[in-house]
Design an enzyme around this catalytic site. Structure first.
Site, PDB file in Angstrom:
ATOM      1  N   LYS A 184       4.771  24.202  -2.413  1.00 13.84           N
ATOM      2  CA  LYS A 184       6.205  24.212  -2.663  1.00 13.84           C
ATOM      3  C   LYS A 184       6.438  24.913  -3.995  1.00 13.84           C
ATOM      4  CE  LYS A 184      10.005  21.201  -4.082  1.00 13.84           C
ATOM      5  NZ  LYS A 184      10.417  19.814  -4.359  1.00 13.84           N
ATOM      6  N   ALA A 220       7.929  15.813  -0.291  1.00 12.13           N
ATOM      7  CA  ALA A 220       7.977  16.892  -1.269  1.00 12.13           C
ATOM      8  C   ALA A 220       7.727  16.333  -2.661  1.00 12.13           C
ATOM      9  CB  ALA A 220       9.325  17.607  -1.212  1.00 12.13           C
ATOM     10  N   GLY A 239      10.725  11.023  -5.616  1.00  8.73           N
ATOM     11  CA  GLY A 239      10.169   9.740  -5.199  1.00  8.73           C
ATOM     12  C   GLY A 239       8.725   9.551  -5.650  1.00  8.73           C
ATOM     13  N   GLY A 271       0.832  -1.210   0.000  1.00 11.47           N
ATOM     14  CA  GLY A 271       0.000   0.000   0.000  1.00 11.47           C
ATOM     15  C   GLY A 271       0.856   1.244   0.000  1.00 11.47           C
ATOM     16  N   GLY A 272       0.707   2.055   1.028  1.00 10.59           N
ATOM     17  CA  GLY A 272       1.457   3.298   1.093  1.00 10.59           C
ATOM     18  C   GLY A 272       1.061   4.236  -0.031  1.00 10.59           C
ATOM     19  N   SER A 273       1.809   5.320  -0.178  1.00  5.84           N
ATOM     20  CA  SER A 273       1.482   6.287  -1.222  1.00  5.84           C
ATOM     21  C   SER A 273       1.683   5.699  -2.611  1.00  5.84           C
ATOM     22  CB  SER A 273       2.323   7.563  -1.056  1.00  5.84           C
ATOM     23  OG  SER A 273       3.705   7.257  -0.989  1.00  5.84           O
ATOM     24  N   ALA A 274       2.683   4.816  -2.785  1.00  7.70           N
ATOM     25  CA  ALA A 274       2.925   4.220  -4.105  1.00  7.70           C
ATOM     26  C   ALA A 274       1.775   3.311  -4.513  1.00  7.70           C
ATOM     27  CB  ALA A 274       4.237   3.445  -4.103  1.00  7.70           C
ATOM     28  N   VAL A 333       8.047   8.795   4.156  1.00  8.56           N
ATOM     29  CA  VAL A 333       8.801   9.961   3.712  1.00  8.56           C
ATOM     30  C   VAL A 333       8.382  10.267   2.280  1.00  8.56           C
ATOM     31  CG1 VAL A 333      10.721   9.623   5.276  1.00  8.56           C
ATOM     32  CG2 VAL A 333      10.734   8.495   3.063  1.00  8.56           C
ATOM     33  N   LEU A 388       9.432   2.524  -4.924  1.00  6.04           N
ATOM     34  CA  LEU A 388      10.732   2.035  -4.469  1.00  6.04           C
ATOM     35  C   LEU A 388      11.021   0.639  -4.978  1.00  6.04           C
ATOM     36  CD1 LEU A 388      10.778   3.277  -0.757  1.00  6.04           C
ATOM     37  CD2 LEU A 388      11.802   4.358  -2.757  1.00  6.04           C
TER      38      LEU A 388
END
EC number: 1.14.19.9
Length: 501
Positions: A78, A50, A345, A8-11, A47, A333
């Protein structure tokens, strides 16, 4: 087609929501049934706070409200990266890599005019209003501006874990299946992966798999041809330690740029979110111990870090030799990583999801699609590698063993070395970059090259008595923006940020 995203995660969730929106649309039956398998035992890395400006289009393509996203992900704007102390012996020890660049309709000769001037004013301040706006901590838009539309180009700082949670909630609401379970085994066949075995759910078969398991590469490592093309011979940094702290009550301003400060054995990031600050020290384990890195970071932050736990991370700089093999694609990743410096990333996740959607094997999987995808992914990693290495080799720091090694010319690829040689005889220009998918082109390199005072030899020794170049268009823009754009603290205290009216 049944598609499983493992991890999962953001990816994982970015990929799931993006593919669901682009392949299935918003109405009618889903031709691709997407399932995200996420282990409750594995912590998200959290992490990648940005981003680069491509994220705006990606979020729009996903059908995400900017107002809702920024609220849920604790996001801020940003507009640039500010590089501090990357060079020595300069009147100004910092330079900006901005998202905005003033250009004329005819031949753009502002870089040459600046180089031939007294160069009293840093390059970025000559060609963009953004450094001034960043210095004033102003937002790139007003609360009344439409979503994803600003007076100046921008990206975001965000809480990566909150972003993943927001996308997971959005994905489930849109019909993406979510299985909270741990993959314990992977079954393969000549076509690739046949099925995965879950700790509690047993064996599950799918037509296609996407590996978002990070550096574990749980799926890709089981396939033929698995291997990593390492960048460790070009980049020294392989560790990071991160600390999150509340805003300083005495200095509560929200920065408009990511700050990257060069220190003894790497560099430290400083990122402002709505509710807190994020700091991290990216360093070389060959030159600095984990304990010393954490001590250095806490010293940089000050007393606010004393009672806050640090998170240590290690990363592998490189890319899979084959990001798409058989019926499995690696994203995030799992596919590769370069370095945190230029915030790529999340961009690599965006790009891989976009290219996979474009090359989606709707008529059946074949080697031509795989080959094209792998070629595109490698091209992006290579060009990002060049841009990041350029920051190191253009630095004139030589105060530690790390910097003496990091800035060696042989760290640059042959392509980058050729560009640096060319730029000893001409200014950086669009003709130096021809790839339409290029993330970092000549406008980006200008900020890095001229911010590092890398100029043709005959210009470097030129001493002009004409003083600083004056760009009246920039002066006018700065005055206008300073009057109409709110400070970030004002923008985020507004009751209607991102108003769509």
């Amino acid at each position: 087609m049944r598609l499983a995203i493992v991890g999962g995660g953001s990816a994982g969730w970015m990929t799931a929501v993006y593919l669901d929106r682009t392949l299935n649309g918003t109405n009618g039956p889903k031709r691709v049934q997407i399932t995200v398998i996420e282990s409750p035992k594995i912590d998200r890395i959290g992490v990648g706070e940005a981003t680069v400006p491509t994220i705006l289009k990606t979020l729009q393509d996903m059908g995400i409200s900017e107002k809702e996203f920024m609220s849920e992900a604790d996001a801020t704007f940003k507009q640039a990266i500010k590089f501090v102390d990357w060079n020595k012996g300069r009147d100004s020890n910092a330079y900006y890599h901005c998202f905005d660049r003033y250009q004329t309709s005819g031949r753009d000769n502002f870089s040459l005019r600046w180089a031939l001037s007294g160069r009293d004013k840093p390059f970025a301040y000559t060609v963009s209003a953004q450094p001034y706006i960043c210095d004033q901590n102003r937002a790139p838009k007003r609360p009344s501006d439409k979503e994803y539309q600003g007076r100046l180009p921008y990206a975001y700082h965000m809480d990566a874990e909150k972003f993943a949670e927001f996308l997971a909630k959005t994905g489930v609401e849109r019909g993406i299946a979510h299985i909270s379970d741990t993959v314990t085994d992977v079954n393969t066949d000549p076509k690739g992966i046949r099925s995965v075995v879950l700790e509690h759910g047993g064996e599950m078969a799918f037509d296609f798999f996407i590996d978002c398991t990070g550096f574990a590469r749980l799926l890709m490592s089981q396939l033929p041809g698995y291997g990593i093309r390492s960048f460790s011979d070009k980049l020294l940094c392989d560790r990071a330690v991160a600390i999150q702290v509340p805003h300083d009550p005495e200095h509560p301003e929200i920065l408009s740029s990511t700050e990257s400060t060069a220190v003894e054995n790497g560099w430290i990031w400083n990122i402002s979110l709505q509710s807190r600050k994020g700091y991290g020290y990216v360093y070389s384990s060959a030159h600095c111990s984990d304990e010393d890195a954490e001590t250095r970071l806490r010293s940089f932050i000050g007393p606010r870090s004393e009672s806050v736990a640090a998170r240590r991370l290690s990363f592998q700089s490189g890319v899979l030799k084959n990001p798409w093999v058989g019926n499995c694609v690696a994203v995030g990743l799992s596919a590769g990583f370069v370095e945190p410096m230029e915030s790529t990333g999340i961009y690599f996740v965006e790009y891989a999801a976009r290219m996979f959607a474009e090359l989606f094997p709707i008529f059946g999987n074949n080697l031509l699609l795989q080959s094209r995808f792998n070629e595109l992914i490698h091209s992006r990693y290579d060009e990002v590698l060049d841009f990041i290495v350029a920051h190191y080799v253009l630095s004139d720091r030589d105060d530690t063993a790390f910097w003496k090694e990091a800035r060696k010319q042989e760290k640059a690829t042959e392509k980058l070395q050729d560009l640096l040689k060319i730029w000893q005889h001409k200014m950086v220009s669009a003709s130096d970059f021809a790839n339409s998918h290029q993330l970092f082109g000549h406008l980006n390199y200008e900020y890095c090259v001229y911010g590092s005072n890398y100029l043709p030899d005959k210009i470097r020794i030129h001493q002009s008595h004409n003083g600083a170049i004056v760009n009246k268009a920039i002066q006018t823009a700065v005055q206008s923006f300073s009057e109409c754009l709110p400070r970030n603290s004002e923008y985020f205290s507004s009751k209607s940020p991102g108003n769509e009216d």
